[in-house]
Design a protein around this motif. Structure first.
Motif, short mmCIF file in Angstrom:
data_model
loop_
_atom_site.label_atom_id
_atom_site.label_comp_id
_atom_site.label_asym_id
_atom_site.label_seq_id
_atom_site.Cartn_x
_atom_site.Cartn_y
_atom_site.Cartn_z
N SER A 189 0.99 -1.25 0.08
CA SER A 189 -0.06 0.04 0.15
C SER A 189 0.97 0.99 -0.12
CB SER A 189 -1.01 -0.13 1.09
OG SER A 189 -1.84 1.16 1.19
N ILE A 190 1.94 1.17 1.02
CA ILE A 190 2.95 2.44 0.80
C ILE A 190 3.63 2.47 -0.45
CG2 ILE A 190 4.98 3.33 1.90
CD1 ILE A 190 4.21 1.91 4.37
N PHE B 188 3.93 5.37 6.38
CA PHE B 188 3.97 4.51 7.58
C PHE B 188 3.47 5.23 8.70
CE2 PHE B 188 8.42 6.70 7.18
CZ PHE B 188 8.59 7.11 8.55
N THR B 189 3.33 6.59 8.77
CA THR B 189 2.96 7.27 9.68
C THR B 189 1.44 7.20 9.87
OG1 THR B 189 2.85 9.43 8.56
CG2 THR B 189 4.80 8.97 9.91
N ASP B 190 0.61 6.44 8.99
CA ASP B 190 -0.73 6.55 9.03
C ASP B 190 -1.41 5.74 10.22
OD1 ASP B 190 -1.13 7.95 6.95
OD2 ASP B 190 -1.57 6.09 5.52
N PRO C 35 14.61 3.09 5.16
CA PRO C 35 14.02 2.81 6.60
C PRO C 35 12.97 3.87 7.12
CG PRO C 35 16.42 2.05 6.91
CD PRO C 35 15.96 3.05 5.62
N GLY C 36 12.04 3.40 7.67
CA GLY C 36 11.00 4.15 8.41
C GLY C 36 11.04 3.98 9.76
N MET C 37 9.85 4.39 10.36
CA MET C 37 9.38 4.20 11.65
C MET C 37 10.33 4.63 12.69
SD MET C 37 6.48 1.99 11.67
CE MET C 37 6.63 0.98 13.18
N GLY C 38 10.92 5.68 12.35
CA GLY C 38 12.14 6.47 13.29
C GLY C 38 13.31 5.47 13.28
N SER D 212 10.50 14.40 15.17
CA SER D 212 9.72 14.96 14.08
C SER D 212 10.42 15.38 12.83
CB SER D 212 8.93 16.08 14.61
OG SER D 212 7.97 16.44 13.83
N GLU D 213 11.56 15.70 12.94
CA GLU D 213 12.38 16.17 11.73
C GLU D 213 12.74 14.71 10.94
OE1 GLU D 213 16.29 18.62 10.28
OE2 GLU D 213 15.62 18.77 12.45
N VAL D 214 13.06 14.00 11.75
CA VAL D 214 13.75 12.72 11.39
C VAL D 214 12.55 11.82 10.45
CG1 VAL D 214 14.52 10.18 11.83
CG2 VAL D 214 15.50 12.35 12.91
#
Length: 249
Positions: free
Chosen positions: A73-74, A81-83, A138-141, A220-222
């Motif tokens: 979906s992404i 990933f922030t949804d 990568p995502g999710m921080g 937040s910036e990351v």
């Protein structure tokens, strides 16, 4: 909160055991799992009786990360990933959280655990930031929390290679966490929780807020940077092929 997959129990005064147990999906971050975790942490944060949280999985699984459908979906531009964000839940929890990662922690599941205040790993389990295995950044921080918690060299290696590591190997590499046999992970976490449960809750909340300030200010910036990198990498045709053919292997 879907009680069948996320359970909350006050195992000792002030200590909450938060257990993920979605056996059908091996604790992947399905919509039900993310909604249940969000609900659980809301309840924990609102209850002034609680002073420490032990967050764990079941058997040999802590969290298997995102679902195949979610990644596709992404890729298709239908989501980001922030949804349905869960990686920051332990960071936002007012009281200390111990990630008792007794089982495998994969991709977003590993990132999620590393945002806890304390981490306990098992020697037998697999830990991997496998985003690049599928060809996207990568995502999710993860690009922040892995070098921050594991050190730049090891964190960058795990992110860039997407390789899997047993807890015993990470112990030899000098991770700054307790690494014990799987059967001892909960006991190790409980000793930490008992120590904190003896302290005034207001003092725990105040000190945690102070200690996590750097992470909260930079996160937040990351996340915005990770979203930009996703836009540049996750929509490639090769990424769809990799997700379709490699997911779960």
């Amino acid at each position: 909160m879907k009680q069948s997959i996320v359970q909350m129990n006050e195992i000792e005064p002030g200590i909450i055991l938060l257990q993920m147990e979605d056996r059908e999906h091996k604790n992947m971050l399905t919509p039900d799992m993310t909604a249940s975790l969000q609900a659980a942490f809301r309840l924990i944060g609102a209850d002034t009786r609680y002073r420490a949280v032990i967050w764990t999985g079941y058997d040999s699984y802590f969290s298997s990360g995102g679902t195949k459908e979610g990644l596709l979906s992404i890729h298709a531009g239908q989501a980001v990933f922030t949804d349905a964000s869960v990686f920051q839940l332990s960071l936002e929890c007012p009281v200390p959280v111990i990630a008792a990662m007794q089982g495998h922690a994969i991709g977003g599941g590993l990132s999620m655990g590393l945002f806890a205040d304390f981490v306990v790993l098992s020697r037998e389990s697999v830990y991997t930031a496998n985003y690049m295995k599928y060809g996207f950044t990568p995502g999710m921080g993860a690009t922040f929390i892995m070098p921050y918690k594991l050190g730049y060299s090891l964190g960058s290696e795990m992110l860039l290679t997407g390789n899997a590591y047993r807890g015993g190997e990470l112990e030899r590499r000098g991770v700054p966490f307790s690494v014990v046999p799987r059967g001892d992970v909960l006991a190790e976490a409980l000793e930490l929780a008992r120590n904190m449960a003896l302290k005034p809750r207001a003092s725990l909340v105040t000190l945690k807020h102070h200690l996590t300030r750097t992470i909260r200010e930079q996160l937040s910036e990351v996340i915005q940077q990770e979203i930009v990198m996703h836009e540049q990498t996750i929509h490639q045709a090769e990424v769809k092929e990799r997700i379709t053919h490699l997911f779960g292997n």
